[in-house]
Design an enzyme around this catalytic site. Structure first.
Site, PDB file in Angstrom:
ATOM      1  N   ASP A  10       0.837  -1.203   0.000  1.00  0.00           N
ATOM      2  CA  ASP A  10       0.000   0.000   0.000  1.00  0.00           C
ATOM      3  C   ASP A  10       0.867   1.246   0.000  1.00  0.00           C
ATOM      4  OD1 ASP A  10      -2.414  -1.434  -0.037  1.00  0.00           O
ATOM      5  OD2 ASP A  10      -2.305  -1.777   2.115  1.00  0.00           O
ATOM      6  N   LYS A  32       0.558  -7.680  -3.270  1.00  0.00           N
ATOM      7  CA  LYS A  32      -0.749  -7.152  -3.655  1.00  0.00           C
ATOM      8  C   LYS A  32      -0.606  -5.695  -4.048  1.00  0.00           C
ATOM      9  CE  LYS A  32      -4.223  -6.062  -0.620  1.00  0.00           C
ATOM     10  NZ  LYS A  32      -4.837  -4.784  -0.958  1.00  0.00           N
ATOM     11  N   ASP A  59      -5.481  -5.953  -6.933  1.00  0.00           N
ATOM     12  CA  ASP A  59      -6.684  -5.778  -6.112  1.00  0.00           C
ATOM     13  C   ASP A  59      -7.448  -4.545  -6.578  1.00  0.00           C
ATOM     14  OD1 ASP A  59      -8.502  -5.632  -4.019  1.00  0.00           O
ATOM     15  OD2 ASP A  59      -7.024  -5.024  -2.524  1.00  0.00           O
ATOM     16  N   LEU A  60      -8.217  -4.686  -7.660  1.00  0.00           N
ATOM     17  CA  LEU A  60      -8.947  -3.533  -8.210  1.00  0.00           C
ATOM     18  C   LEU A  60     -10.457  -3.641  -8.001  1.00  0.00           C
ATOM     19  CD1 LEU A  60      -6.996  -2.930 -11.568  1.00  0.00           C
ATOM     20  CD2 LEU A  60      -6.625  -1.884  -9.336  1.00  0.00           C
ATOM     21  N   LYS A  61     -10.931  -4.768  -7.501  1.00  0.00           N
ATOM     22  CA  LYS A  61     -12.339  -4.959  -7.109  1.00  0.00           C
ATOM     23  C   LYS A  61     -13.329  -4.467  -8.164  1.00  0.00           C
ATOM     24  CE  LYS A  61     -11.412  -4.573  -2.116  1.00  0.00           C
ATOM     25  NZ  LYS A  61     -10.038  -4.053  -2.056  1.00  0.00           N
ATOM     26  N   HIS A  63     -16.500  -3.954 -10.566  1.00  0.00           N
ATOM     27  CA  HIS A  63     -17.954  -4.054 -10.381  1.00  0.00           C
ATOM     28  C   HIS A  63     -18.612  -3.171 -11.433  1.00  0.00           C
ATOM     29  CE1 HIS A  63     -21.552  -3.878  -7.322  1.00  0.00           C
ATOM     30  NE2 HIS A  63     -21.902  -4.321  -8.510  1.00  0.00           N
ATOM     31  N   ASP A  64     -19.141  -3.788 -12.493  1.00  0.00           N
ATOM     32  CA  ASP A  64     -19.781  -3.025 -13.568  1.00  0.00           C
ATOM     33  C   ASP A  64     -20.672  -3.988 -14.344  1.00  0.00           C
ATOM     34  OD1 ASP A  64     -20.330  -1.074 -15.613  1.00  0.00           O
ATOM     35  OD2 ASP A  64     -18.403  -0.135 -15.198  1.00  0.00           O
ATOM     36  N   ILE A  65     -21.185  -3.584 -15.470  1.00  0.00           N
ATOM     37  CA  ILE A  65     -22.024  -4.513 -16.237  1.00  0.00           C
ATOM     38  C   ILE A  65     -21.129  -5.641 -16.767  1.00  0.00           C
ATOM     39  CG2 ILE A  65     -23.771  -2.781 -16.834  1.00  0.00           C
ATOM     40  CD1 ILE A  65     -22.514  -2.680 -19.664  1.00  0.00           C
ATOM     41  N   ASN A  67     -20.476  -7.108 -19.541  1.00  0.00           N
ATOM     42  CA  ASN A  67     -19.655  -6.929 -20.749  1.00  0.00           C
ATOM     43  C   ASN A  67     -18.421  -6.069 -20.475  1.00  0.00           C
ATOM     44  OD1 ASN A  67     -19.271  -7.228 -23.657  1.00  0.00           O
ATOM     45  ND2 ASN A  67     -19.690  -5.025 -23.725  1.00  0.00           N
ATOM     46  N   THR A  68     -18.594  -5.019 -19.698  1.00  0.00           N
ATOM     47  CA  THR A  68     -17.473  -4.133 -19.367  1.00  0.00           C
ATOM     48  C   THR A  68     -16.446  -4.870 -18.507  1.00  0.00           C
ATOM     49  OG1 THR A  68     -18.919  -2.223 -19.476  1.00  0.00           O
ATOM     50  CG2 THR A  68     -16.878  -1.930 -18.266  1.00  0.00           C
ATOM     51  N   THR A 119     -15.418  -5.238   4.733  1.00  0.00           N
ATOM     52  CA  THR A 119     -15.435  -5.241   6.207  1.00  0.00           C
ATOM     53  C   THR A 119     -15.848  -3.867   6.756  1.00  0.00           C
ATOM     54  OG1 THR A 119     -13.050  -4.996   6.007  1.00  0.00           O
ATOM     55  CG2 THR A 119     -13.865  -7.111   6.770  1.00  0.00           C
ATOM     56  N   ARG A 181      -2.144 -10.187  12.210  1.00  0.00           N
ATOM     57  CA  ARG A 181      -1.195  -9.468  13.061  1.00  0.00           C
ATOM     58  C   ARG A 181      -0.359 -10.463  13.854  1.00  0.00           C
ATOM     59  NH1 ARG A 181      -2.324  -6.161  10.079  1.00  0.00           N
ATOM     60  NH2 ARG A 181      -3.112  -4.056  10.383  1.00  0.00           N
ATOM     61  N   GLY A 210      -0.086  -6.391   5.440  1.00  0.00           N
ATOM     62  CA  GLY A 210       0.441  -5.081   5.062  1.00  0.00           C
ATOM     63  C   GLY A 210       1.409  -4.549   6.092  1.00  0.00           C
ATOM     64  N   ARG A 211       0.893  -3.678   6.961  1.00  0.00           N
ATOM     65  CA  ARG A 211       1.750  -2.941   7.892  1.00  0.00           C
ATOM     66  C   ARG A 211       2.637  -3.778   8.809  1.00  0.00           C
ATOM     67  NH1 ARG A 211      -3.288   0.631   9.260  1.00  0.00           N
ATOM     68  NH2 ARG A 211      -4.146  -1.368   8.611  1.00  0.00           N
TER      69      ARG A 211
HETATM   70  O1  C5P Z   1      -1.774  -3.175   6.823  1.00  0.00           O
HETATM   71  P1  C5P Z   1      -2.768  -4.288   6.867  1.00  0.00           P
HETATM   72  O2  C5P Z   1      -2.162  -5.639   7.201  1.00  0.00           O
HETATM   73  O3  C5P Z   1      -3.968  -3.977   7.739  1.00  0.00           O
HETATM   74  O4  C5P Z   1      -3.274  -4.400   5.360  1.00  0.00           O
HETATM   75  C1  C5P Z   1      -4.288  -5.277   4.957  1.00  0.00           C
HETATM   76  C2  C5P Z   1      -4.556  -5.124   3.487  1.00  0.00           C
HETATM   77  O5  C5P Z   1      -5.695  -5.905   3.166  1.00  0.00           O
HETATM   78  C3  C5P Z   1      -4.859  -3.701   3.037  1.00  0.00           C
HETATM   79  O6  C5P Z   1      -4.391  -3.573   1.689  1.00  0.00           O
HETATM   80  C4  C5P Z   1      -6.370  -3.646   3.088  1.00  0.00           C
HETATM   81  O7  C5P Z   1      -6.905  -2.703   2.184  1.00  0.00           O
HETATM   82  C5  C5P Z   1      -6.734  -5.066   2.667  1.00  0.00           C
HETATM   83  N1  C5P Z   1      -8.045  -5.526   3.105  1.00  0.00           N
HETATM   84  C6  C5P Z   1      -8.431  -5.545   4.447  1.00  0.00           C
HETATM   85  N2  C5P Z   1      -9.671  -5.998   4.797  1.00  0.00           N
HETATM   86  C7  C5P Z   1     -10.516  -6.423   3.856  1.00  0.00           C
HETATM   87  C8  C5P Z   1     -10.160  -6.413   2.506  1.00  0.00           C
HETATM   88  C9  C5P Z   1      -8.893  -5.953   2.168  1.00  0.00           C
HETATM   89  O8  C5P Z   1      -7.653  -5.192   5.316  1.00  0.00           O
HETATM   90  N3  C5P Z   1     -11.702  -6.884   4.210  1.00  0.00           N
END
Ligand code: C5P
Length: 232
Positions: A10, A32, A59-61, A63-65, A67-68, A119, A181, A210-211
């Site tokens: 990120d 990702k 990770d672009l998620k 959501h459209d019709i 065909n698109t 979430t 975590r 991520g973090r």
């Molecule tokens: O830094 P962290 O470990 O919280 O990052 C989690 C990654 O997963 C981020 O890119 C966040 O946008 C993504 N994510 C999430 N919860 C979701 C879907 C995606 O934390 N339900």
């Protein structure tokens, strides 16, 4: 399909991303790439990271019709990503279109994963804003089942839901789980978290971290710790 750790890159720019990835000199992690980085840098960021030997979850998620989405997925497939995603709310027809678009001439394609309910959407918002009156865990499982019916490979979900998703959709249906975590680490803004070891025990197929890695003093050591807890 093997278990793996996916690092959520990120970062806001290619420069920051490469500064981070340069630290990984031996093992090349699965990464990702989300909307922020993709919209900032464009498709070239995908090609460059791929050329460095990383697997990519884009990770672009979508959501459209249908065909698109089908035509857009064909473009993403040509970028040679390994995994991508869409919103199951786009319907089974949209998900089927996406799979068709993703499938290359030789029959290969990236893994396709659905987002069920974000979430950030809780029961109250779902009822009031979306007029969906069912309990949210029932909605999540219904959307997961729709994704399985459409032929998708899995869903993004909390590690706490991974067991139930496998019970509902089959053990080969992939669970890609953020909210991870270390036992001795900061939770930050995540609410319901699990350690990599717990996520392994409950049956997650991929953890998205991520973090705990990107903000660690030693990101390579943090990544190796995830691998040791989740994969080895
Ligand atoms: O830094 P962290 O470990 O919280 O990052 C989690 C990654 O997963 C981020 O890119 C966040 O946008 C993504 N994510 C999430 N919860 C979701 C879907 C995606 O934390 N339900």
């Amino acid at each position: 399909m093997g278990k793996d750790v996916i690092i959520a890159c990120d970062f806001a720019s290619a420069e920051k991303t490469f500064e981070f990835l340069d630290k990984f000199t031996t093992r090349k992690p699965f990464v990702k790439i989300g909307m922020e980085l993709f919209y900032a840098e464009g498709p070239s960021i995908v090609k460059e990271i791929k050329a460095r030997g990383h697997k990519i979850f884009l990770d672009l998620k979508l959501h459209d019709i249908p065909n698109t989405v089908k035509k857009s997925m064909a473009v993403l497939s040509r970028l040679d990503v390994d995994m991508t995603n869409l919103h199951a709310a786009g319907t089974i027809t949209m998900m089927e279109g996406a799979l068709e678009g993703l499938t290359r001439e030789d029959g290969t394609r990236p893994l396709l994963i659905a987002v069920t309910q974000l979430t950030s959407t809780d029961q109250e918002r779902m009822e009031n804003d979306l007029l969906i009156k069912e309990p949210i865990d029932k909605v999540v499982m219904h959307y997961a089942l729709n994704a399985a019916k459409a032929g998708l490979d899995g869903v993004v979900c909390s590690p706490l839901e991974a067991g139930k998703v496998h019970d509902t959709c089959g053990k080969n249906f992939l669970t890609v789980t953020p909210g991870v975590r270390f036992a001795d680490g900061d939770i930050g803004d995540q609410k319901r978290v699990m350690t990599p070891a717990e996520a392994k025990k409950i049956g997650s197929d991929y953890i998205v971290v991520g973090r705990p890695i990107t903000a660690a003093e030693d990101p390579v050591a943090a990544y190796e710790r995830c691998i040791a807890e989740f994969v080895d």
